[in-house]
Design an enzyme around this catalytic site. Structure first.
Site, PDB file in Angstrom:
ATOM      1  N   GLU A   1      -6.985   4.227   8.132  1.00 30.05           N
ATOM      2  CA  GLU A   1      -6.850   5.679   7.939  1.00 30.05           C
ATOM      3  C   GLU A   1      -8.162   6.272   7.434  1.00 30.05           C
ATOM      4  O   GLU A   1      -8.530   7.387   7.801  1.00 30.05           O
ATOM      5  CB  GLU A   1      -5.692   5.965   6.968  1.00 30.05           C
ATOM      6  CG  GLU A   1      -4.335   5.727   7.613  1.00 30.05           C
ATOM      7  CD  GLU A   1      -3.218   5.351   6.658  1.00 30.05           C
ATOM      8  OE1 GLU A   1      -2.134   5.028   7.147  1.00 30.05           O
ATOM      9  OE2 GLU A   1      -3.434   5.363   5.426  1.00 30.05           O
TER      10      GLU A   1
ATOM     11  N   SER B   1       3.536  -2.071  10.291  1.00 29.08           N
ATOM     12  CA  SER B   1       4.993  -1.967  10.441  1.00 29.08           C
ATOM     13  C   SER B   1       5.721  -3.273  10.097  1.00 29.08           C
ATOM     14  O   SER B   1       6.663  -3.685  10.775  1.00 29.08           O
ATOM     15  CB  SER B   1       5.361  -1.489  11.853  1.00 29.08           C
ATOM     16  OG  SER B   1       4.841  -0.191  12.087  1.00 29.08           O
TER      17      SER B   1
ATOM     18  N   HIS C   1      -9.461   0.727   4.912  1.00 27.79           N
ATOM     19  CA  HIS C   1      -8.200   0.936   5.634  1.00 27.79           C
ATOM     20  C   HIS C   1      -8.456   1.814   6.853  1.00 27.79           C
ATOM     21  O   HIS C   1      -9.283   2.722   6.830  1.00 27.79           O
ATOM     22  CB  HIS C   1      -7.166   1.592   4.709  1.00 27.79           C
ATOM     23  CG  HIS C   1      -5.785   1.567   5.291  1.00 27.79           C
ATOM     24  ND1 HIS C   1      -5.359   2.492   6.210  1.00 27.79           N
ATOM     25  CD2 HIS C   1      -4.749   0.714   5.101  1.00 27.79           C
ATOM     26  CE1 HIS C   1      -4.117   2.211   6.563  1.00 27.79           C
ATOM     27  NE2 HIS C   1      -3.722   1.140   5.905  1.00 27.79           N
TER      28      HIS C   1
ATOM     29  N   ASN D   1       0.854  -1.187   0.000  1.00 28.83           N
ATOM     30  CA  ASN D   1       0.000   0.000   0.000  1.00 28.83           C
ATOM     31  C   ASN D   1       0.891   1.239   0.000  1.00 28.83           C
ATOM     32  O   ASN D   1       1.483   1.577   1.024  1.00 28.83           O
ATOM     33  CB  ASN D   1      -0.909  -0.033   1.241  1.00 28.83           C
ATOM     34  CG  ASN D   1      -1.799   1.191   1.339  1.00 28.83           C
ATOM     35  OD1 ASN D   1      -1.896   1.987   0.405  1.00 28.83           O
ATOM     36  ND2 ASN D   1      -2.450   1.338   2.475  1.00 28.83           N
TER      37      ASN D   1
ATOM     38  N   LYS E   1      -0.010   4.246  -0.285  1.00 28.99           N
ATOM     39  CA  LYS E   1      -0.712   5.367   0.352  1.00 28.99           C
ATOM     40  C   LYS E   1      -0.582   6.633  -0.507  1.00 28.99           C
ATOM     41  O   LYS E   1      -0.533   6.544  -1.727  1.00 28.99           O
ATOM     42  CB  LYS E   1      -0.218   5.560   1.783  1.00 28.99           C
ATOM     43  CG  LYS E   1      -0.348   4.269   2.613  1.00 28.99           C
ATOM     44  CD  LYS E   1      -0.131   4.480   4.085  1.00 28.99           C
ATOM     45  CE  LYS E   1      -0.267   3.152   4.809  1.00 28.99           C
ATOM     46  NZ  LYS E   1      -0.156   3.284   6.267  1.00 28.99           N
TER      47      LYS E   1
ATOM     48  N   GLY F   1       2.587   2.287  10.893  1.00 29.25           N
ATOM     49  CA  GLY F   1       3.466   3.448  10.757  1.00 29.25           C
ATOM     50  C   GLY F   1       4.095   3.913  12.054  1.00 29.25           C
ATOM     51  O   GLY F   1       4.754   4.946  12.101  1.00 29.25           O
TER      52      GLY F   1
ATOM     53  N   GLU G   1      -5.089  -5.265  10.503  1.00 27.98           N
ATOM     54  CA  GLU G   1      -4.083  -4.229  10.751  1.00 27.98           C
ATOM     55  C   GLU G   1      -4.370  -3.535  12.083  1.00 27.98           C
ATOM     56  O   GLU G   1      -5.242  -2.666  12.169  1.00 27.98           O
ATOM     57  CB  GLU G   1      -4.122  -3.179   9.637  1.00 27.98           C
ATOM     58  CG  GLU G   1      -3.767  -3.732   8.273  1.00 27.98           C
ATOM     59  CD  GLU G   1      -3.344  -2.619   7.321  1.00 27.98           C
ATOM     60  OE1 GLU G   1      -2.193  -2.629   6.889  1.00 27.98           O
ATOM     61  OE2 GLU G   1      -4.164  -1.736   7.034  1.00 27.98           O
TER      62      GLU G   1
END
Length: 254
Positions: free
Chosen positions: A98, A212, A96, A10, A12, A172, A166
């Protein structure tokens, strides 16, 4: 037949034309296991999808990072599933964290998106995962089960769905779920699918881990029995993504 290992990258909201060309060149030159062993999908920003699709090696595929919840029309700024199909983009990432957290996409909205994308012939990487607060409260399994339940209520065929677990606290941040933590949640998800969807779906659906993932930790994660691959963020923009793809061999020998 076992579940084929799956590695998604991904990208992003990253990249320029020059940077994207460089990443693709690195991927194209990489020596990785065959398609019999691992399925590889990379997900650039919408604007780079055609460039990556035409220049990427044929054994790797391309995914969009999102798509709209229904047929296109007066939805400024959105990209429809039909548009992705028209560009011959086979995969899409949906839900996702985010987007769930920053753009407030609810479990139901994500489930509607998954169902609509599948109805148009796309394959879906459906993301689920808990926040740090939820993990510390001991509600990890309840949270991911609820997210999965919303999707299960809207779809009947899981053949073209990859479930991506996730943990939000690991994305991250440099923090990674330990192999045991990842395995525990993947095991519970598979158990939930067995009880609430079907034993066949539980056995055949790939559940991949994201958060990560790096070249340093991927082999140990890949060796877990219920970890069927990865959805990689930052490391998918670097040469080490090739090493992560190679961890499919660790899974095979586990």
């Amino acid at each position: 037949m076992g579940r084929k290992f799956f590695v998604g990258g991904n990208w992003k909201c990253n990249g320029t034309t020059e940077e994207v060309n460089k990443i693709v060149s690195t991927l194209n030159a990489g020596k990785v296991p065959s398609q019999d062993v691992v399925e590889v999908v990379v997900s650039p920003s919408f604007v780079f999808l055609p460039l990556v699709k035409t220049s990427l090696r044929p054994d790797f595929h391309v995914a969009a990072q999102n798509c709209w919840v229904k047929k296109g029309g007066a939805f400024t700024g959105e990209v429809s599933a039909e548009m992705l199909v028209n560009l011959s983009i086979p995969w899409v990432i949906i839900g996702h964290s985010e987007r769930r957290l920053i753009l407030k996409e609810s479990n139901e909205f994500v489930a509607d998106k998954v169902a609509y994308a599948l109805s148009q012939g796309l394959k879906v990487i459906a993301c689920i995962g808990e926040t740090l607060e939820q993990r510390e409260a001991g509600s990890t399994v309840a949270v991911v089960a609820e997210q999965t339940k919303a999707i299960a209520a809207k779809i009947s065929n899981w053949t073209d769905v990859v479930l991506a677990y996730e943990p939000v606290w690991a994305i991250g941040t440099g923090k990674v779920a330990t192999p045991a933590q990842a395995q525990e949640v993947h095991f519970e998800l598979r158990k939930w699918l067995q009880a609430n969807v079907s034993p066949d779906v539980a056995v055949s659906t790939r559940i991949i881990y994201g958060g990560s993932v790096t070249a340093a930790n991927c082999k140990e994660l890949a060796a877990q029995p219920d970890v069927d691959g990865f959805l990689v963020g930052g490391a998918s923009l670097k040469p080490e993504f090739i090493d992560i793809i190679k961890s499919a061999e660790a899974s095979k020998s586990a």
